[in-house]
Design an enzyme around this catalytic site. Structure first.
Site, PDB file in Angstrom:
ATOM      1  N   ARG A   1       0.800  -1.097   0.123  1.00 47.82           N
ATOM      2  CA  ARG A   1       0.061   0.003  -0.030  1.00 47.82           C
ATOM      3  C   ARG A   1       0.849   1.284   0.282  1.00 47.82           C
ATOM      4  NH1 ARG A   1      -2.763   1.060   3.668  1.00 47.82           N
ATOM      5  NH2 ARG A   1      -4.530   2.038   2.677  1.00 47.82           N
TER       6      ARG A   1
ATOM      7  N   CYS B   1      14.787  -4.275  -4.468  1.00 48.69           N
ATOM      8  CA  CYS B   1      15.617  -3.646  -4.828  1.00 48.69           C
ATOM      9  C   CYS B   1      14.717  -2.514  -5.865  1.00 48.69           C
ATOM     10  CB  CYS B   1      16.485  -4.329  -5.834  1.00 48.69           C
ATOM     11  SG  CYS B   1      17.620  -5.439  -4.977  1.00 48.69           S
TER      12      CYS B   1
END
Ligand SMILES: *Cc1c(COP(=O)(O)O)cnc(C)c1O
Length: 447
Positions: free
Chosen positions: A335, A365
């Site tokens: 979210r 990453c």
């Protein structure tokens, strides 16, 4: 035909609970969900770990049940918020039906012995195969979102020799004043049927032999924290009910969708019973008080029933920012990266440590992999933190990005702990991959 089932008393909330989280509280320095210390759960099950309170879910359902006391009503849990079977069992046992958006969700309802008659099927892209599955299961209603869908549903039902119960999802064109990605009730959104087309499409539906028109529905968005958009939408829906019934098409139910917000960061959404007192007054005043009332709450039933426990892997001081790197990431808690959403983050055990302002981030990453920005925390590597309000749209939106396994989930019932989903292993993730066969030698690859 008012429902005669007794209204269960709301479970008593935990004293000194965290704001908005009725069953999450510190006892001395340790954070508990109901009667279980989160640090014990983290040690037993590992992290990241989703922890859900059954009492909090029942407490949230009870507010709706109080709101509908003495009415013919049906609460259909909007299960995309959290479709774990252990969570569905709680709601099925509380008498709820389900709002589904796919055939897979229907399988989940059937897997917990849920009553297909209490299922409504929403979504703009139902496939003929999904329609067949739902018709064979005997679901309660298709919430149809376009004229083209009506025709396909009618054809599929007639091929099976059955009649499909339908409701038309209307788009009341009200601004739910929420994040654009979770606002659904504006003309510019892909959902529902525009006001001006509603009557014509009802007449079309009523003319199709394999369909039975039974209701009207809407869903204006999610994380709505104000009564006004709901009251405005109800006025517009009731205008449409009047118009449709004046054309000789009787409607048995009004399904008002979900969308009620929860407190993430001091938000003060209305309580479900207070909101419904106002909405029912409107329905009664306009002479529709005998219709069955249906709702499809998701977030407001589970959002603040859950937390995600994570371990602090490293703290990394920097020139502009200090980072607190935890083992939960955007694949577990999407979210913040998806909607810049806020989740409170608190220590699982409060220590006497120096408080530092951190950006709390995960190991993925991507610079977008953050869980909380500018958070004052007194934590060190090896400590556990709890990300709050993690019961809705976290696990259900999780992914395997970076070949990270999905977290485990536990359901707390008093002092009892139920593991409701095991941690996903790398073997689970590799199971569907297929290696390309090794090439024998160059030159005969085509033979
Ligand atoms: C997502 C959805 C819900 C549940 O929404 P919440 O904001 O979680 O209450 C209900 N109905 C429909 C049609 C939905 O798409």
């Amino acid at each position: 035909m008012p429902s005669s089932s007794p209204i269960p008393a709301s479970p008593l909330t935990t004293p000194a609970a965290l704001p908005g989280h009725p069953f999450v509280a510190y006892r001395e320095a340790a954070l508990y969900v109901e009667d279980v210390a989160l640090s014990d759960l983290a040690s037993t099950y590992g992290t990241p770990l989703f922890v859900y309170s059954k009492a909090a879910m029942l407490h949230a359902v009870a507010a709706y049940q109080r709101g509908f006391a003495g009415r013919d009503s049906q609460i259909c849990y909007g299960m995309k918020a959290n479709p774990s079977l252990g969570v569905l069992q709680v709601f099925a046992n509380a008498g709820c039906g389900f709002d589904i958006v796919s055939s897979g969700e229907l399988e989940r309802v059937l897997a917990v012995g849920g009553d297909a008659k209490k299922v409504v099927f929403s979504g703009v892209g139902k496939t003929p195969a999904e329609m067949r599955h739902a018709l064979r299961a005997g679901i309660g209603c298709f919430n149809v979102e376009s004229e083209a869908e009506l025709d396909v549903l009618s054809r599929v039902a007639s091929e099976l020799g059955v009649t499909a119960p339908v409701s038309i999802r209307v788009n009341p064109n009200v601004d739910a004043k929420t994040h654009p990605y979770i606002s659904t009730g504006l003309t510019a959104n892909k959902f529902g049927i525009a006001h001006k087309d509603v009557l014509r499409i009802y007449q079309h539906a009523a003319s199709l032999k394999s369909l039975q028109v039974i209701g009207i529905d809407c869903h204006i968005g999610s994380q709505i924290t104000d009564c006004t958009p709901y009251l405005d939408a109800m006025d517009r829906v009731l205008d449409l009910v009047d118009a449709v019934e004046a054309a000789g098409i009787a409607l048995q139910h009004i399904d008002f969708g979900g969308g009620l917000g929860i407190s993430y960061q001091g938000d003060t959404p209305p309580q479900a019973d207070d909101l419904w007192q106002q909405l029912l007054a409107k329905i009664d005043a306009r002479g529709h008080g005998r219709k069955k009332i249906m709702v499809e709450p998701g977030r407001s039933l589970v959002g603040n029933a859950g937390v995600c426990v994570a371990e602090v892997l490293y703290t990394k001081p920097g020139e502009e920012k200090n980072f607190c790197i935890i083992d939960a990431a955007m694949n577990d808690l999407p979210r913040p990266s998806l909607y810049q959403a806020f989740h409170a983050i608190v220590p699982v055990v409060t220590h006497d440590r120096t408080t530092v302002v951190y950006d709390v981030v995960g190991p993925v990453c991507e610079s977008g992999d953050w869980i909380g920005r500018d958070r004052a925390l007194g934590v060190a590597a090896g400590d556990f933190v709890a990300v709050l309000s993690a019961g809705a749209y976290c696990m259900s939106m999780s992914s395997n990005y970076n070949t990270r396994g999905r977290a485990a989930e536990v359901l707390i019932d008093g002092s009892t702990v139920h593991l409701i989903r095991s941690r996903e292993t790398v073997q689970d993730q590799l199971r569907l991959d297929r290696l390309v066969p090794a090439q024998v030698s160059q030159g005969n690859a085509m033979n």
